[in-house]
Design a protein around this motif. Sequence first.
Motif, PDB file in Angstrom:
ATOM      1  N   MET A  91       0.836  -1.200   0.000  1.00 41.69           N
ATOM      2  CA  MET A  91       0.000   0.000   0.000  1.00 41.69           C
ATOM      3  C   MET A  91       0.871   1.250   0.000  1.00 41.69           C
ATOM      4  N   MET A  92       0.335   2.331  -0.581  1.00 46.17           N
ATOM      5  CA  MET A  92       0.992   3.621  -0.457  1.00 46.17           C
ATOM      6  C   MET A  92       0.888   4.022   1.011  1.00 46.17           C
ATOM      7  N   ILE A  93       2.005   4.343   1.635  1.00 48.28           N
ATOM      8  CA  ILE A  93       1.980   4.563   3.081  1.00 48.28           C
ATOM      9  C   ILE A  93       1.342   5.902   3.421  1.00 48.28           C
ATOM     10  N   ARG A  95      -0.618   9.258   2.219  1.00 52.72           N
ATOM     11  CA  ARG A  95      -1.416   9.699   1.079  1.00 52.72           C
ATOM     12  C   ARG A  95      -1.628  11.201   1.037  1.00 52.72           C
ATOM     13  N   ARG A  96      -1.260  11.891   2.104  1.00 43.59           N
ATOM     14  CA  ARG A  96      -1.403  13.351   2.082  1.00 43.59           C
ATOM     15  C   ARG A  96      -0.275  13.961   1.246  1.00 43.59           C
ATOM     16  N   PRO A  97      -0.485  15.125   0.630  1.00 41.59           N
ATOM     17  CA  PRO A  97       0.609  15.757  -0.109  1.00 41.59           C
ATOM     18  C   PRO A  97       1.706  16.276   0.814  1.00 41.59           C
ATOM     19  N   SER A  98       1.327  16.712   2.008  1.00 41.60           N
ATOM     20  CA  SER A  98       2.330  17.225   2.931  1.00 41.60           C
ATOM     21  C   SER A  98       1.734  17.235   4.321  1.00 41.60           C
ATOM     22  N   GLY A  99       2.581  17.398   5.331  1.00 38.61           N
ATOM     23  CA  GLY A  99       2.082  17.427   6.700  1.00 38.61           C
ATOM     24  C   GLY A  99       3.200  17.091   7.656  1.00 38.61           C
ATOM     25  N   SER A 100       2.825  16.550   8.811  1.00 32.83           N
ATOM     26  CA  SER A 100       3.816  16.230   9.835  1.00 32.83           C
ATOM     27  C   SER A 100       3.521  14.850  10.413  1.00 32.83           C
ATOM     28  N   PHE A 101       4.579  14.109  10.716  1.00 29.80           N
ATOM     29  CA  PHE A 101       4.431  12.816  11.381  1.00 29.80           C
ATOM     30  C   PHE A 101       4.523  12.955  12.898  1.00 29.80           C
ATOM     31  N   GLU A 102       4.643  14.187  13.384  1.00 27.98           N
ATOM     32  CA  GLU A 102       4.849  14.378  14.816  1.00 27.98           C
ATOM     33  C   GLU A 102       3.677  13.807  15.613  1.00 27.98           C
ATOM     34  N   ARG A 112       6.157   8.442  13.737  1.00 27.16           N
ATOM     35  CA  ARG A 112       6.351   7.337  12.806  1.00 27.16           C
ATOM     36  C   ARG A 112       5.488   7.537  11.579  1.00 27.16           C
ATOM     37  N   MET A 113       5.951   6.937  10.479  1.00 27.57           N
ATOM     38  CA  MET A 113       5.086   6.816   9.313  1.00 27.57           C
ATOM     39  C   MET A 113       4.313   5.517   9.508  1.00 27.57           C
ATOM     40  N   THR A 114       2.998   5.605   9.380  1.00 27.14           N
ATOM     41  CA  THR A 114       2.172   4.429   9.608  1.00 27.14           C
ATOM     42  C   THR A 114       1.448   4.032   8.342  1.00 27.14           C
ATOM     43  N   MET A 116      -1.693   2.606   7.180  1.00 29.41           N
ATOM     44  CA  MET A 116      -2.960   2.446   7.893  1.00 29.41           C
ATOM     45  C   MET A 116      -3.599   1.079   7.642  1.00 29.41           C
ATOM     46  N   PHE A 117      -3.146   0.374   6.606  1.00 26.36           N
ATOM     47  CA  PHE A 117      -3.821  -0.872   6.221  1.00 26.36           C
ATOM     48  C   PHE A 117      -3.748  -1.904   7.349  1.00 26.36           C
ATOM     49  N   HIS A 118      -2.511  -2.232   7.810  1.00 22.78           N
ATOM     50  CA  HIS A 118      -2.362  -3.212   8.891  1.00 22.78           C
ATOM     51  C   HIS A 118      -1.465  -2.700   9.999  1.00 22.78           C
ATOM     52  N   GLY A 119      -1.231  -1.373   9.979  1.00 24.58           N
ATOM     53  CA  GLY A 119      -0.582  -0.732  11.117  1.00 24.58           C
ATOM     54  C   GLY A 119       0.918  -0.907  11.223  1.00 24.58           C
ATOM     55  N   TRP A 120       1.587  -1.336  10.178  1.00 25.22           N
ATOM     56  CA  TRP A 120       3.049  -1.389  10.256  1.00 25.22           C
ATOM     57  C   TRP A 120       3.584   0.044  10.312  1.00 25.22           C
ATOM     58  N   GLN A 121       4.714   0.200  11.026  1.00 28.23           N
ATOM     59  CA  GLN A 121       5.216   1.557  11.229  1.00 28.23           C
ATOM     60  C   GLN A 121       6.710   1.653  10.952  1.00 28.23           C
ATOM     61  N   TYR A 122       7.116   2.862  10.566  1.00 23.54           N
ATOM     62  CA  TYR A 122       8.504   3.124  10.158  1.00 23.54           C
ATOM     63  C   TYR A 122       8.958   4.437  10.770  1.00 23.54           C
ATOM     64  N   ASP A 123      10.248   4.495  11.157  1.00 24.87           N
ATOM     65  CA  ASP A 123      10.737   5.758  11.721  1.00 24.87           C
ATOM     66  C   ASP A 123      11.298   6.645  10.608  1.00 24.87           C
ATOM     67  N   MET A 124      11.834   7.796  10.981  1.00 27.98           N
ATOM     68  CA  MET A 124      12.253   8.787   9.989  1.00 27.98           C
ATOM     69  C   MET A 124      13.533   8.377   9.262  1.00 27.98           C
TER      70      MET A 124
END
Lengths: 413, 124
Positions: A91-93, A95-102, A112-114, A116-124
């Motif tokens: 899945m595309m992680i 989907r917003r054009p811009s924003g903050s992961f804070e 984290r970048m999440t 949303m499909f099954h909740g896997w997460q990634y750091d910066m």
Amino acid sequence: MPARNHNQWKANPPLKGGEWIDSRIYSDPEIYEQELEDIFKKVWVPICHESELPDPYDFRTATIAREPVVVARGPDNVVRAFLNVCPHRGMMIERRPSGSFEEAAPSGNPKRMTCMFHGWQYDMKGNCVYISREKEGYQDRLCKEDTGLRRLRCEVNFGGFIWVSLDDKVMSLEDWCGDAFKCIRKPLEAEPLEIFHYHKAVIGTNYKLWHDTNSEFYHDFMHYHNRVTGFNDAYFARENTAFKHGHVNVGSFEVQYDEYEGFESRAELSFPGLPPNQWYMVDLFPGMNFNLRGSALRCDIVTPLGPDKVMIEFRGFGLKSDTPEERRTRIDHHNSIWGPFGRNLHEDLIGVAGQGSAMLPGSENRRILHGRHENNLIHDEVGMRHYYDEWGKWMNRLPSDPSQPYMPAEAAE
Amino acid sequence: MSWRRICAADSVALNSLKKFEVDGIPVVVANYGDGFRVFPPICPHMEEPLEESGLIEGKVLTCTKHLWQWNLATCQMEGTETEKLMHFYDVKQEGDDLLAFIKSEHIYEFDEEDEMDDDDFFNS
Ligand code: FES
Ligand code: FES
Ligand SMILES: [Fe+2]
């Protein structure tokens, strides 16, 4: 010359190799696919400007050759780029054009970048930091160490632009276009820049036609404003300079803005180190443009969406240190020429949309003439000839007959 | 002077969590029925703001994000998911006021991975 019958119309013009090209390269779906593969996936592409991600955890998404990309500023202030694709089920992680992961996404955690499909997460840094029910589902067969994001080459350069390449082995950014930026590097790098304008347009034309219009200036016959403020000896003495990798500069001269009713000189707000009312253009292969008119910088980035469709993102920049009043004046200078309702921009868009509608996929191929020679000066078509020679090398196709393999223009005569 | 007044005891309803800032230090107060607990406002798992994700039932605090749990009566971990202890500040009630013993803000450690040098990274 009288009007021509079909055979006469299809005949090659009495010009030399490299002085005309086949319009098929603007409309053929197969050529378009190959351009994504062989050009856009291999070069450096500016995605946005660092002032669009001022704080840690700020992000911006984009697309290069259909591949979704996310750039994010880490807590260490380093900007990194990743493929915006989840290693789980693709899945595309973000989907917003811009924003903050804070702050946390609904199914994720802060910072984290999440997906949303099954909740896997990634750091910066692109590490996978969370797999839902990891032990239960994968036991010891797969773990977070195996499922990091794909990191992409990313550099911040030439006045704070964020550049990304899909090719891990791409040459250094400096090698790629350092030469072409030389003419405006000082004004761009003397102090931090800040974005003040963004808009985008999806135009029914081929992306190269937009780049063409940024690389030749004799369409100033279409720009009433440029004729009034420009056409003088110095204007016609402007030089086009070609650089390796298909890049081109259009040399500067002093624009007489006050010749146009309602306009004013831009001398007082010149970018640092730039002589008053000067105007430089840096045209980068395969379709990015940096345009510095005295007090405001414009940057065009193309994202090809099809052989006959392109998204163009337009950005305007001033100095971060601007006072509110200076900024207002810069915005005014920028918008009065380049804004969506400015003096020039819509004229350019009409030009390329007109070409686009006459070159739809399936239309009969025609010859597009690039044969003007005026000592490399402003109305010479050397910029486009240089570009298409480079294009031919990357594509291994002859621009005047794309069914043939590339050969240098002289040999193609 | 590390006992600091956090709030009026009756300002945190039964089985609820509320966030406060004391001398610039953020804390969450939990009322679990037999008393109060005061702790850093984020989940020791993945920094989730507990005043939003936390749920108290039968003296057990659950972070609803991934179901880590702590027993507020014993301060121990509960359930099958929990991997880290929660940090609790000492707490006492004086009259109507709730006080906590906070020498300095407690910061959890979250592992961070080191990064390879860029050239190594892209060439390996
Ligand atoms: S596809 Fe991303 S978590 Fe499943
Ligand atoms: S963030 Fe609280 S349980 Fe995961
Ligand atoms: Fe133009």
